[in-house]
Motif scaffolding. Sequence first.
Motif, short mmCIF file in Angstrom:
data_model
loop_
_atom_site.label_atom_id
_atom_site.label_comp_id
_atom_site.label_asym_id
_atom_site.label_seq_id
_atom_site.Cartn_x
_atom_site.Cartn_y
_atom_site.Cartn_z
N ALA A 154 0.84 -1.21 0.00
CA ALA A 154 0.00 0.00 0.00
C ALA A 154 0.87 1.25 0.00
O ALA A 154 1.88 1.32 0.71
CB ALA A 154 -0.93 -0.01 1.21
N ALA A 155 0.47 2.21 -0.80
CA ALA A 155 1.24 3.45 -0.90
C ALA A 155 1.31 4.18 0.44
O ALA A 155 2.28 4.89 0.72
CB ALA A 155 0.63 4.37 -1.96
N ASP A 156 0.28 4.00 1.26
CA ASP A 156 0.25 4.69 2.56
C ASP A 156 0.64 3.77 3.71
O ASP A 156 0.35 4.06 4.87
CB ASP A 156 -1.13 5.28 2.81
CG ASP A 156 -2.22 4.20 2.82
OD1 ASP A 156 -1.93 3.06 2.41
OD2 ASP A 156 -3.36 4.51 3.23
N ALA A 157 1.29 2.65 3.39
CA ALA A 157 1.70 1.72 4.45
C ALA A 157 2.66 2.44 5.41
O ALA A 157 3.60 3.10 4.98
CB ALA A 157 2.39 0.50 3.84
N PRO A 158 2.41 2.33 6.71
CA PRO A 158 3.25 3.05 7.66
C PRO A 158 4.66 2.46 7.72
O PRO A 158 4.88 1.28 7.44
CB PRO A 158 2.53 2.84 9.00
CG PRO A 158 1.76 1.57 8.81
CD PRO A 158 1.36 1.53 7.38
N VAL A 159 5.62 3.28 8.11
CA VAL A 159 7.00 2.83 8.29
C VAL A 159 7.08 2.06 9.60
O VAL A 159 6.76 2.59 10.67
CB VAL A 159 7.98 4.02 8.30
CG1 VAL A 159 9.38 3.56 8.68
CG2 VAL A 159 8.00 4.70 6.94
#
Length: 495
Positions: free
Chosen positions: A252-257
């Motif tokens: 996902a492009a917004d996957a958290p670090v």
Amino acid sequence: MSLSVSFDAIEKQFGPVRVLHGVSFDLAPGRIYGLLGENGAGKSTLMKILAGYERATAGTLSVGGAPVAFDSSRDAEAAGIVLIHQELNLADHLSIVQNMFLGHEKRRGFLLDEPAMREAARVRLNDVGLHKNPDTKVRDLIVAEKQLVEIAKAMLREARLLIMDEPTATLTPAETQRLFALMARLKEDGVTIVYISHKLDEVERVTDEIIVMRDGRFVTRAPTAEVTRHQMANLMVGREVSDMFPAKPPLAADAPVALKVDGVAVPGWARNVSFAVRAGEVFGFAGLVGAGRTELFEGLIGVRARTAGSIALDGRTVNPRNPRDAMKRGLTYLSEDRKGRGLHVDMALKDNLTLMTLERYAHPFLDSGAEREALRQAVSDFGIRTGNLASRARMLSGGNQQKLALAKFLHPDPRVIVLDEPTRGVDVGAKRDIYFLIHRLAAEGRAVIVISSELIELIGLCHRVAVMRAGELVATLGIEQLTEERLIAHATGTH
């Protein structure tokens, strides 16, 4: 003198468990044989019988046309048969030369002839490409250098039949090339070599003939030139093997670090290393042996000193003091040395599995029933093949030990898992199982870091691959950039 070997209806039992079932085949002098089979197929047990480490329960072993029953490895060595173990068999507190001559010391009168031993060790070390002072303590060597010491030690015995069990598992391409050249010279001298490896490209390249075992039985033999790698894999597992690597789970492009490393330094091994791994990502680390990959992560979990930089897990800065502290914060690291640092091989399976999370099972007394249930679940989830749940870890094959180690280090339910050479010494079927497990972990939302010397493995598994060279992170390549040529070029500095 060349040696011929004949196995005739060899059987072997460990208690009630039979691991060899009437194995029969011959080995002719001066040929290189690829002995293939899944972990647990019986290859190593059969070779330990040949090398004097085990006695057959039934059947006849003949060497040079005469029946033999070796009482020890020393007896086998006296007959010209030497085994190079997959799991390193060295005394860490002794020097290289002391290890190489242990039990075979040269003497001058009543005294040890240390100059002669040191010179002989230096010659053999040079043969295998290890340019180290013979007086160096083995504990100061990295795993790949220890493997070269094992090979050099075997060369000292002037073997007429040499058994190599996964000899290139930790070697660089250059070191592997040197070993292959050495094998060719030995073959020319009439030495028979049994080459056990799960790297089918190497088997294809260096062997004259393959012999396949499965489930403790002889399956078939054939000239190597007549069998493709794909056919070898199918013969080993007894079914069609396809799709070694699962489809990479979308990131996902917004996957958290999940893990952020900034400017970390590990004295003598890594400097100014920065990278970030997202939840659901499989992130690889490539590089030559000695590039600092393992040592970097040992610094991150507190095994080695870290003198600079910061570490953040899920956005929170952490400073792990030791591996247990790192585990409690959601970061676990599975070492490439599964017997030295991954498992306690003389402990029971359940004790290995729950060792890192004993507080779950103490109420306040240890709940052995709950531990056994956890083991049953792990055996099912990870496909661990064992005839007896009460057995010790040492009784498992290499691939099943690796699966147990994975189960152990995942038992604390980490957010970030670092797998260092996760398929070293593992057969093609178990490799596929581990690859699918890695992607299952990523699909669950974990960040998975894979350190591997097998470039095809990194390309097949990872969303991105970082390349280290001489202690520095020199490149990070995305999916569209992942090729063997690019990875090698960055690892060697020739890009």
